[in-house]
Design a protein around this motif. Structure first.
Motif, PDB file in Angstrom:
ATOM      1  N   LYS A   1       0.863  -1.179   0.000  1.00  0.00           N
ATOM      2  CA  LYS A   1       0.000   0.000   0.000  1.00  0.00           C
ATOM      3  C   LYS A   1       0.894   1.221   0.000  1.00  0.00           C
ATOM      4  N   GLU A   2       0.372   2.320  -0.563  1.00  0.00           N
ATOM      5  CA  GLU A   2       1.152   3.546  -0.587  1.00  0.00           C
ATOM      6  C   GLU A   2       0.280   4.756  -0.294  1.00  0.00           C
ATOM      7  N   HIS A   3       0.935   5.752   0.260  1.00  0.00           N
ATOM      8  CA  HIS A   3       0.295   7.040   0.562  1.00  0.00           C
ATOM      9  C   HIS A   3       1.201   8.118  -0.010  1.00  0.00           C
ATOM     10  N   ARG A   4       0.666   8.930  -0.896  1.00  0.00           N
ATOM     11  CA  ARG A   4       1.422  10.030  -1.505  1.00  0.00           C
ATOM     12  C   ARG A   4       1.141  11.310  -0.734  1.00  0.00           C
ATOM     13  N   PHE A   5       2.178  12.125  -0.549  1.00  0.00           N
ATOM     14  CA  PHE A   5       1.980  13.395   0.145  1.00  0.00           C
ATOM     15  C   PHE A   5       2.736  14.516  -0.546  1.00  0.00           C
ATOM     16  N   VAL A   6       2.165  15.708  -0.454  1.00  0.00           N
ATOM     17  CA  VAL A   6       2.752  16.943  -0.965  1.00  0.00           C
ATOM     18  C   VAL A   6       2.592  17.981   0.128  1.00  0.00           C
ATOM     19  N   ARG A   7       3.611  18.747   0.392  1.00  0.00           N
ATOM     20  CA  ARG A   7       3.551  19.809   1.388  1.00  0.00           C
ATOM     21  C   ARG A   7       3.866  21.138   0.713  1.00  0.00           C
ATOM     22  N   ALA A   8       3.499  22.194   1.366  1.00  0.00           N
ATOM     23  CA  ALA A   8       3.629  23.537   0.791  1.00  0.00           C
ATOM     24  C   ALA A   8       5.071  24.027   0.723  1.00  0.00           C
ATOM     25  N   GLU A   9       5.958  23.454   1.513  1.00  0.00           N
ATOM     26  CA  GLU A   9       7.320  23.957   1.578  1.00  0.00           C
ATOM     27  C   GLU A   9       8.075  23.744   0.263  1.00  0.00           C
ATOM     28  N   THR A  10       8.829  24.752  -0.120  1.00  0.00           N
ATOM     29  CA  THR A  10       9.739  24.618  -1.253  1.00  0.00           C
ATOM     30  C   THR A  10      11.162  24.831  -0.738  1.00  0.00           C
ATOM     31  N   HIS A  11      12.123  24.295  -1.472  1.00  0.00           N
ATOM     32  CA  HIS A  11      13.523  24.326  -1.064  1.00  0.00           C
ATOM     33  C   HIS A  11      14.388  24.710  -2.252  1.00  0.00           C
ATOM     34  N   PRO A  12      15.554  25.319  -2.005  1.00  0.00           N
ATOM     35  CA  PRO A  12      16.405  25.755  -3.111  1.00  0.00           C
ATOM     36  C   PRO A  12      17.037  24.603  -3.892  1.00  0.00           C
ATOM     37  N   SER A  13      17.209  23.447  -3.260  1.00  0.00           N
ATOM     38  CA  SER A  13      17.812  22.323  -3.985  1.00  0.00           C
ATOM     39  C   SER A  13      16.946  21.071  -3.851  1.00  0.00           C
ATOM     40  N   LYS A  14      17.135  20.177  -4.798  1.00  0.00           N
ATOM     41  CA  LYS A  14      16.398  18.919  -4.802  1.00  0.00           C
ATOM     42  C   LYS A  14      16.794  18.073  -3.586  1.00  0.00           C
ATOM     43  N   ASP A  15      18.077  18.091  -3.223  1.00  0.00           N
ATOM     44  CA  ASP A  15      18.542  17.330  -2.063  1.00  0.00           C
ATOM     45  C   ASP A  15      17.912  17.836  -0.770  1.00  0.00           C
ATOM     46  N   ASP A  16      17.801  19.160  -0.626  1.00  0.00           N
ATOM     47  CA  ASP A  16      17.150  19.727   0.566  1.00  0.00           C
ATOM     48  C   ASP A  16      15.683  19.293   0.637  1.00  0.00           C
ATOM     49  N   ALA A  17      15.010  19.336  -0.504  1.00  0.00           N
ATOM     50  CA  ALA A  17      13.598  18.946  -0.545  1.00  0.00           C
ATOM     51  C   ALA A  17      13.447  17.454  -0.243  1.00  0.00           C
ATOM     52  N   ALA A  18      14.373  16.632  -0.727  1.00  0.00           N
ATOM     53  CA  ALA A  18      14.321  15.192  -0.460  1.00  0.00           C
ATOM     54  C   ALA A  18      14.533  14.913   1.026  1.00  0.00           C
ATOM     55  N   SER A  19      15.491  15.581   1.634  1.00  0.00           N
ATOM     56  CA  SER A  19      15.742  15.399   3.073  1.00  0.00           C
ATOM     57  C   SER A  19      14.528  15.800   3.892  1.00  0.00           C
ATOM     58  N   PHE A  20      13.911  16.907   3.515  1.00  0.00           N
ATOM     59  CA  PHE A  20      12.728  17.369   4.242  1.00  0.00           C
ATOM     60  C   PHE A  20      11.555  16.408   4.040  1.00  0.00           C
ATOM     61  N   ALA A  21      11.430  15.837   2.836  1.00  0.00           N
ATOM     62  CA  ALA A  21      10.360  14.872   2.564  1.00  0.00           C
ATOM     63  C   ALA A  21      10.531  13.630   3.441  1.00  0.00           C
ATOM     64  N   ILE A  22      11.755  13.201   3.653  1.00  0.00           N
ATOM     65  CA  ILE A  22      11.998  12.057   4.529  1.00  0.00           C
ATOM     66  C   ILE A  22      11.589  12.395   5.957  1.00  0.00           C
ATOM     67  N   ALA A  23      11.960  13.588   6.422  1.00  0.00           N
ATOM     68  CA  ALA A  23      11.567  14.012   7.776  1.00  0.00           C
ATOM     69  C   ALA A  23      10.042  14.085   7.903  1.00  0.00           C
ATOM     70  N   LYS A  24       9.372  14.621   6.890  1.00  0.00           N
ATOM     71  CA  LYS A  24       7.906  14.702   6.910  1.00  0.00           C
ATOM     72  C   LYS A  24       7.283  13.311   6.880  1.00  0.00           C
ATOM     73  N   GLY A  25       7.852  12.408   6.083  1.00  0.00           N
ATOM     74  CA  GLY A  25       7.356  11.041   6.032  1.00  0.00           C
ATOM     75  C   GLY A  25       7.452  10.370   7.395  1.00  0.00           C
ATOM     76  N   LYS A  26       8.564  10.563   8.090  1.00  0.00           N
ATOM     77  CA  LYS A  26       8.722  10.002   9.437  1.00  0.00           C
ATOM     78  C   LYS A  26       7.689  10.581  10.394  1.00  0.00           C
ATOM     79  N   GLN A  27       7.450  11.881  10.280  1.00  0.00           N
ATOM     80  CA  GLN A  27       6.443  12.525  11.136  1.00  0.00           C
ATOM     81  C   GLN A  27       5.056  11.937  10.874  1.00  0.00           C
ATOM     82  N   ILE A  28       4.699  11.747   9.623  1.00  0.00           N
ATOM     83  CA  ILE A  28       3.397  11.172   9.267  1.00  0.00           C
ATOM     84  C   ILE A  28       3.275   9.761   9.840  1.00  0.00           C
TER      85      ILE A  28
END
Length: 99
Positions: free
Chosen positions: A62-89
């Protein structure tokens, strides 16, 4: 507003607005029996926080897709933040995220 949501959905489901598919930002991260796949995409001069939470069950994955309002200057920063958000969820909702 509808076109923005449609664009987000297309990007998360594998279709880009230009027809090109971006490379994955990072490998999936295992966390408490779940997998978190960061999936940031280019938006407004930065990268949008987005990702997928997956878990294998007896009935299949099963999968759950998520999008958050935050934007980041680099793809790596956005990926790191997505992992943190995924852990929070996962910490907040656990298996309920798939309902």
């Amino acid at each position: 507003m509808a076109s923005i949501l449609k664009d987000i959905w297309n990007r998360l489901s594998g279709g880009g607005s230009t027809g090109e598919r971006e490379e994955p930002a990072a490998e999936a991260v295992e966390y408490k029996g779940f997998r978190i796949r960061p999936a940031p995409y280019s938006a407004k001069g930065g990268y949008q926080t987005a990702g997928v939470i997956e878990k294998d069950f007896d009935t299949g994955m099963k999968e759950h897709r998520f999008v958050r309002a935050e934007t980041h200057p680099s793809k790596d920063d956005a990926a790191s933040f997505a992992i943190a958000k995924g852990k929070q969820i996962i910490d907040e909702q656990g298996d309920r995220v798939f309902r």
